[in-house]
Design a protein around this motif. Sequence first.
Motif, PDB file in Angstrom:
ATOM      1  N   GLY A   8     106.561 -34.224  21.919  1.00 46.97           N
ATOM      2  CA  GLY A   8     105.217 -34.682  22.251  1.00 46.97           C
ATOM      3  C   GLY A   8     105.004 -35.004  23.715  1.00 46.97           C
ATOM      4  N   ASP A   9     106.088 -35.132  24.498  1.00 44.27           N
ATOM      5  CA  ASP A   9     105.932 -35.412  25.931  1.00 44.27           C
ATOM      6  C   ASP A   9     105.185 -34.267  26.599  1.00 44.27           C
ATOM      7  OD1 ASP A   9     107.317 -37.784  25.763  1.00 44.27           O
ATOM      8  OD2 ASP A   9     109.125 -37.053  26.771  1.00 44.27           O
ATOM      9  N   LYS A  10     104.252 -34.603  27.488  1.00 41.94           N
ATOM     10  CA  LYS A  10     103.542 -33.588  28.259  1.00 41.94           C
ATOM     11  C   LYS A  10     104.406 -33.217  29.456  1.00 41.94           C
ATOM     12  CE  LYS A  10      98.935 -34.823  26.809  1.00 41.94           C
ATOM     13  NZ  LYS A  10      97.571 -35.098  27.210  1.00 41.94           N
ATOM     14  N   VAL A  11     104.609 -31.909  29.639  1.00 38.33           N
ATOM     15  CA  VAL A  11     105.458 -31.415  30.717  1.00 38.33           C
ATOM     16  C   VAL A  11     104.780 -30.245  31.414  1.00 38.33           C
ATOM     17  CG1 VAL A  11     107.655 -32.155  29.700  1.00 38.33           C
ATOM     18  CG2 VAL A  11     106.709 -29.920  29.090  1.00 38.33           C
ATOM     19  N   GLU A  12     105.324 -29.893  32.584  1.00 36.67           N
ATOM     20  CA  GLU A  12     104.868 -28.697  33.287  1.00 36.67           C
ATOM     21  C   GLU A  12     106.083 -27.926  33.773  1.00 36.67           C
ATOM     22  OE1 GLU A  12     102.296 -30.318  36.291  1.00 36.67           O
ATOM     23  OE2 GLU A  12     103.951 -30.647  37.676  1.00 36.67           O
ATOM     24  N   TRP A  13     105.882 -26.608  33.950  1.00 34.61           N
ATOM     25  CA  TRP A  13     106.955 -25.741  34.403  1.00 34.61           C
ATOM     26  C   TRP A  13     106.340 -24.582  35.162  1.00 34.61           C
ATOM     27  CZ3 TRP A  13     105.327 -26.394  29.434  1.00 34.61           C
ATOM     28  CH2 TRP A  13     104.832 -25.284  28.759  1.00 34.61           C
ATOM     29  N   LYS A  14     107.176 -23.905  35.953  1.00 35.07           N
ATOM     30  CA  LYS A  14     106.703 -22.781  36.752  1.00 35.07           C
ATOM     31  C   LYS A  14     106.833 -21.490  35.953  1.00 35.07           C
ATOM     32  CE  LYS A  14     107.945 -24.810  41.176  1.00 35.07           C
ATOM     33  NZ  LYS A  14     108.786 -24.698  42.355  1.00 35.07           N
ATOM     34  N   THR A  15     105.816 -20.637  36.079  1.00 36.67           N
ATOM     35  CA  THR A  15     105.852 -19.300  35.490  1.00 36.67           C
ATOM     36  C   THR A  15     105.469 -18.310  36.590  1.00 36.67           C
ATOM     37  OG1 THR A  15     103.524 -19.222  34.855  1.00 36.67           O
ATOM     38  CG2 THR A  15     105.046 -20.221  33.261  1.00 36.67           C
ATOM     39  N   THR A  20     102.400 -24.106  34.577  1.00 40.07           N
ATOM     40  CA  THR A  20     101.860 -24.162  33.224  1.00 40.07           C
ATOM     41  C   THR A  20     102.145 -25.539  32.659  1.00 40.07           C
ATOM     42  OG1 THR A  20     102.224 -21.804  32.885  1.00 40.07           O
ATOM     43  CG2 THR A  20     101.998 -23.140  30.920  1.00 40.07           C
ATOM     44  N   GLU A  21     101.209 -26.061  31.884  1.00 39.40           N
ATOM     45  CA  GLU A  21     101.396 -27.355  31.225  1.00 39.40           C
ATOM     46  C   GLU A  21     101.467 -27.152  29.731  1.00 39.40           C
ATOM     47  OE1 GLU A  21      98.434 -30.178  32.325  1.00 39.40           O
ATOM     48  OE2 GLU A  21      99.161 -30.318  34.376  1.00 39.40           O
ATOM     49  N   VAL A  50     109.166 -25.688  24.342  1.00 39.33           N
ATOM     50  CA  VAL A  50     107.880 -26.194  24.800  1.00 39.33           C
ATOM     51  C   VAL A  50     106.771 -25.257  24.334  1.00 39.33           C
ATOM     52  CG1 VAL A  50     108.822 -27.413  26.789  1.00 39.33           C
ATOM     53  CG2 VAL A  50     108.128 -25.035  27.037  1.00 39.33           C
ATOM     54  N   GLU A  51     105.585 -25.828  24.177  1.00 41.94           N
ATOM     55  CA  GLU A  51     104.421 -25.049  23.763  1.00 41.94           C
ATOM     56  C   GLU A  51     103.345 -25.170  24.827  1.00 41.94           C
ATOM     57  OE1 GLU A  51     101.401 -26.052  20.412  1.00 41.94           O
ATOM     58  OE2 GLU A  51     103.041 -24.898  19.503  1.00 41.94           O
ATOM     59  N   SER A  52     102.871 -24.028  25.311  1.00 36.61           N
ATOM     60  CA  SER A  52     101.839 -24.000  26.336  1.00 36.61           C
ATOM     61  C   SER A  52     100.526 -24.528  25.780  1.00 36.61           C
ATOM     62  CB  SER A  52     101.651 -22.570  26.840  1.00 36.61           C
ATOM     63  OG  SER A  52     100.487 -22.478  27.627  1.00 36.61           O
ATOM     64  N   SER A  53      99.883 -25.419  26.530  1.00 35.51           N
ATOM     65  CA  SER A  53      98.589 -25.938  26.084  1.00 35.51           C
ATOM     66  C   SER A  53      97.488 -24.891  26.268  1.00 35.51           C
ATOM     67  CB  SER A  53      98.231 -27.217  26.827  1.00 35.51           C
ATOM     68  OG  SER A  53      98.218 -26.997  28.213  1.00 35.51           O
ATOM     69  N   LYS A  62     115.488 -25.026  30.291  1.00 34.33           N
ATOM     70  CA  LYS A  62     116.519 -26.025  30.579  1.00 34.33           C
ATOM     71  C   LYS A  62     115.819 -27.274  31.119  1.00 34.33           C
ATOM     72  CE  LYS A  62     120.235 -22.836  31.204  1.00 34.33           C
ATOM     73  NZ  LYS A  62     121.635 -22.943  31.423  1.00 34.33           N
ATOM     74  N   PRO A  63     116.433 -28.431  30.927  1.00 35.88           N
ATOM     75  CA  PRO A  63     115.787 -29.689  31.352  1.00 35.88           C
ATOM     76  C   PRO A  63     115.374 -29.698  32.817  1.00 35.88           C
ATOM     77  CG  PRO A  63     117.733 -30.154  30.037  1.00 35.88           C
ATOM     78  CD  PRO A  63     117.715 -28.680  30.273  1.00 35.88           C
ATOM     79  N   GLU A  64     116.185 -29.099  33.692  1.00 35.91           N
ATOM     80  CA  GLU A  64     115.878 -29.140  35.133  1.00 35.91           C
ATOM     81  C   GLU A  64     114.645 -28.286  35.489  1.00 35.91           C
ATOM     82  OE1 GLU A  64     119.413 -26.322  34.532  1.00 35.91           O
ATOM     83  OE2 GLU A  64     118.903 -28.323  33.866  1.00 35.91           O
ATOM     84  N   ALA A  65     114.200 -27.420  34.604  1.00 36.13           N
ATOM     85  CA  ALA A  65     113.018 -26.584  34.858  1.00 36.13           C
ATOM     86  C   ALA A  65     111.720 -27.290  34.461  1.00 36.13           C
ATOM     87  CB  ALA A  65     113.142 -25.268  34.104  1.00 36.13           C
ATOM     88  N   LEU A  66     111.825 -28.442  33.820  1.00 41.09           N
ATOM     89  CA  LEU A  66     110.656 -29.155  33.336  1.00 41.09           C
ATOM     90  C   LEU A  66     110.411 -30.432  34.125  1.00 41.09           C
ATOM     91  CD1 LEU A  66     111.437 -28.856  29.531  1.00 41.09           C
ATOM     92  CD2 LEU A  66     109.793 -27.489  30.831  1.00 41.09           C
ATOM     93  N   ALA A  67     109.134 -30.774  34.281  1.00 44.67           N
ATOM     94  CA  ALA A  67     108.760 -32.028  34.923  1.00 44.67           C
ATOM     95  C   ALA A  67     107.704 -32.682  34.058  1.00 44.67           C
ATOM     96  CB  ALA A  67     108.205 -31.777  36.313  1.00 44.67           C
ATOM     97  N   LYS A  68     107.775 -34.009  33.925  1.00 36.99           N
ATOM     98  CA  LYS A  68     106.746 -34.715  33.151  1.00 36.99           C
ATOM     99  C   LYS A  68     105.412 -34.563  33.852  1.00 36.99           C
ATOM    100  CE  LYS A  68     109.305 -37.978  30.409  1.00 36.99           C
ATOM    101  NZ  LYS A  68     109.337 -39.327  29.888  1.00 36.99           N
TER     102      LYS A  68
END
Length: 69
Positions: A8-15, A20-21, A50-53, A62-68
């Motif tokens: 349920g945590d909201k995260v963002e990552w690079k594509t 993308t959030e 993760v699921e794209s909003s 991987k954890p290091e690719a994600l940011a809250k």
Amino acid sequence: MTKNLHKGDKVEWKTSQGKTEGKVVKKQTSPTKIKDHEVNASKSDPQYIVESSKTGKRAAHKPEALAKA
């Protein structure tokens, strides 16, 4: 540094299209597949599903690719 992310945590990552959030669906600690992509997760090297909003598509990161977010 290990990140403590939870379902349920909201995260963002690079594509390739930019940032993308989305949200964390689960912590994956065993090998699995998402569509035709093999996810080589383990207890010592976990990944997060993760699921794209925007699109609703799921991916593993991987954890290091994600940011809250």
